[in-house]
Design a protein around this motif. Structure first.
Motif, short mmCIF file in Angstrom:
data_model
loop_
_atom_site.label_atom_id
_atom_site.label_comp_id
_atom_site.label_asym_id
_atom_site.label_seq_id
_atom_site.Cartn_x
_atom_site.Cartn_y
_atom_site.Cartn_z
N LEU A 88 0.83 -1.21 0.00
CA LEU A 88 0.00 0.00 0.00
C LEU A 88 0.87 1.26 0.00
O LEU A 88 0.58 2.23 -0.70
CB LEU A 88 -0.92 0.00 1.22
CG LEU A 88 -2.03 -1.07 1.20
CD1 LEU A 88 -2.79 -1.07 2.52
CD2 LEU A 88 -2.99 -0.86 0.04
N LEU A 89 1.96 1.20 0.75
CA LEU A 89 2.86 2.37 0.77
C LEU A 89 3.47 2.61 -0.61
O LEU A 89 3.55 3.74 -1.08
CB LEU A 89 3.98 2.15 1.81
CG LEU A 89 3.54 2.30 3.27
CD1 LEU A 89 4.64 1.83 4.22
CD2 LEU A 89 3.16 3.74 3.59
N LEU A 132 1.01 4.33 -2.70
CA LEU A 132 0.88 5.75 -2.33
C LEU A 132 2.09 6.55 -2.82
O LEU A 132 1.94 7.68 -3.29
CB LEU A 132 0.71 5.88 -0.82
CG LEU A 132 -0.63 5.31 -0.30
CD1 LEU A 132 -0.62 5.17 1.21
CD2 LEU A 132 -1.80 6.17 -0.74
N TYR A 133 3.29 5.94 -2.74
CA TYR A 133 4.47 6.63 -3.28
C TYR A 133 4.31 6.85 -4.79
O TYR A 133 4.69 7.90 -5.32
CB TYR A 133 5.75 5.82 -3.03
CG TYR A 133 6.08 5.59 -1.56
CD1 TYR A 133 5.76 6.54 -0.59
CD2 TYR A 133 6.73 4.43 -1.14
CE1 TYR A 133 6.05 6.32 0.76
CE2 TYR A 133 7.03 4.21 0.20
CZ TYR A 133 6.69 5.15 1.14
OH TYR A 133 6.98 4.93 2.45
N ILE A 165 1.53 7.24 -6.33
CA ILE A 165 0.56 8.34 -6.52
C ILE A 165 1.25 9.69 -6.36
O ILE A 165 1.05 10.61 -7.16
CB ILE A 165 -0.60 8.18 -5.50
CG1 ILE A 165 -1.42 6.93 -5.84
CG2 ILE A 165 -1.49 9.42 -5.49
CD1 ILE A 165 -2.44 6.53 -4.79
N LEU A 166 2.13 9.77 -5.37
CA LEU A 166 2.88 11.03 -5.18
C LEU A 166 3.77 11.34 -6.39
O LEU A 166 3.87 12.48 -6.82
CB LEU A 166 3.76 10.94 -3.92
CG LEU A 166 3.04 11.08 -2.57
CD1 LEU A 166 4.04 10.89 -1.43
CD2 LEU A 166 2.36 12.44 -2.44
N VAL A 219 3.24 10.46 -9.46
CA VAL A 219 2.39 10.93 -10.56
C VAL A 219 2.02 12.39 -10.33
O VAL A 219 2.03 13.21 -11.26
CB VAL A 219 1.13 10.05 -10.68
CG1 VAL A 219 0.11 10.66 -11.62
CG2 VAL A 219 1.51 8.66 -11.14
#
Lengths: 282, 179
Positions: B163-164, B167-168, B170-171, B173
């Protein structure tokens, strides 16, 4: 760690592609409809291949490539039994029977021939053992896989076409009553003659292949050529009822699925950082 | 109260329910039923509608994890579940190459639904016959820049890491879009 699987789910093309892209070293063991085989790779290149069903040594390979006569191959095998392929190659080159280039080309031709045959295996199992290379004393080659994959895929398409044209080998052949091509204009290869000699309504194509020790691909290719030339005709058995084409339900499913794009939520970086901090704490 | 959603998808029996269970703070709202199809008797029960897990971030923010149904006849749910997702995880059983083609199909389908960041989690890496994540990246034809992360869905730390990594991504992008 060995990679294992089923050829039905993970085909030869995909396997070679993986080995090529990952620059793998090791041996791919295959069990397919025509028996077993193993292919050796060094840093993503094909270096050796052999079929488990036949004990192929260098004299046999050279004989098949037309570089040695059957008698020469027999004598070499008898006199150098137990010696490695490398030793045999050295002796043959030094004795002037062949040139080094002959050995290189013949081994390459044999390895490629085997690999292309394997491309038609669409069922069976595979196991890739990394770092394992049982090639001591063998004549090896080094073949980039990109072209092998392309050529294999091309042959596979040809194979699929042949299967479409000739779905079953349990049918028989008869000579066409009115050949479309004048017979005097037709040149047949030795292999074609061998098939022709067995054309008889009592022999199925499968049986003709067995009599001549031909693979399915070989017999299909030859019969297809003879059919196209109008020399023979198929004696068709009663056709089974048409069945629904495979994959239909999937296509319908795909069509039904509406391709509206989901909207991406409008989130700020701060929210993502809060998620990251929380998940780290879990 | 704001809610965010991450979708966990993948072929039948790839470990989606276990994945969500490992990190959800509530018992996963799962609609598992006994499996009737002979072909799908790999496990005793499967997800027939969806799995639903929750992670409370703080008083104002909740993250929901949605698992897609594994059986093909429930594929109509996929697009509904993908609506508004932050990103998605494609979970692959690394020990079952017979599911890789299906995983690739699911990955491409979800990519078409929404241009959100995603990640591939190579599950069951604790088993001896698991294909390495690097090899899965090749066979699933995962684009360069997309992460394929080793995973054990039953292990909370491993799931957290997946999950991390999402999220990384997503950051990353977001960074690219801001440039």
């Amino acid at each position: 760690m060995a990679l294992k699987g089923n050829l039905k789910d993970f085909g030869i093309t995909q396997l070679l592609n993986l080995i090529n892209l990952a620059r793998k070293t090791g041996t791919l063991y295959l069990e397919g409809p025509e028996g077993t085989a193993f292919l050796c790779f060094k840093e993503g290149k094909l270096v050796y291949a052999t079929s488990g069903s036949e004990d192929v040594n260098l004299p046999t390979v050279l004989q098949r490539a037309g570089k040695l006569t059957a008698e020469q191959a027999r004598v070499v095998q008898a006199n150098m039994a137990g010696r490695s392929d490398r030793d045999m190659a050295m002796m043959l080159i030094q004795a002037g029977h062949i040139q080094q280039q002959d050995v290189v080309q013949s081994v390459r031709q044999y390895v490629l021939g085997l690999v292309y045959r394997i491309f038609s295996w669409n069922e069976g199992t595979f196991r890739f053992e990394p770092a394992q290379l049982p090639i001591q004393g063998k004549m090896v080659t080094s073949i980039a896989l990109e072209n092998v994959i392309m050529e294999g895929s091309r042959r596979l398409k040809e194979w699929e076409r042949l299967q479409d044209e000739l779905p079953s080998l349990d049918v028989s052949l008869k000579f066409a009553e009115k050949p479309t091509t004048p017979l005097r204009d037709i040149n047949l290869t030795v292999e074609e003659w061998r098939v022709i000699s067995f054309v008889n309504p009592r022999n199925t194509i499968q049986q003709i292949a067995q009599y001549n020790s031909m693979t399915e691909f070989q017999i299909r290719k030859i019969v297809y050529g003879l059919l196209q030339a109008g020399i023979v005709e198929i004696i068709k058995p009663a056709r089974p009822a048409a069945t629904e084409a495979p994959g239909r339900s999937q296509r319908v499913e795909d069509q039904v699925r509406v391709s509206t794009k989901a909207r991406r939520p409008d989130v700020k970086r701060g929210l993502i950082h809060r998620l990251i901090d929380r998940i780290r704490e879990l | 109260m704001q809610t965010l959603k991450i979708v966990v998808t993948g072929p039948f029996a790839s470990g989606k329910t276990e994945f969500i269970q490992s990190v959800s703070e509530i018992d996963v709202v799962s609609t598992d039923r006994r499996i009737s199809s002979q072909a799908e008797r790999i496990k005793d029960a499967t997800t027939v509608a969806m799995d639903f897990g929750r992670i409370t971030i703080d008083e104002e923010l909740i993250l929901y994890l949605f698992g897609t149904p594994g059986q093909r006849r429930f594929n109509f749910m996929w697009e509904i579940l993908s609506e508004g997702m932050l990103g998605f995880v494609v979970l692959v059983d690394s020990t079952r190459p017979e599911t890789f083609r299906e995983a690739q199909r699911i990955l491409e389908t979800f990519r078409n639904y929404s241009p959100v960041p995603y990640i591939v989690a190579a599950n069951k890496q604790d088993l001896g016959d698991a294909w390495p994540a690097d090899d899965l990246k090749i066979v699933l034809k995962v684009e360069s820049g997309i992460k394929v992360v080793p995973c054990v869905a039953q292990n909370r730390e491993s799931v957290k890491q997946v999950l991390l990594e999402l999220l990384y991504s997503i950051l990353e992008v977001m960074d690219q879009q801001e440039e």
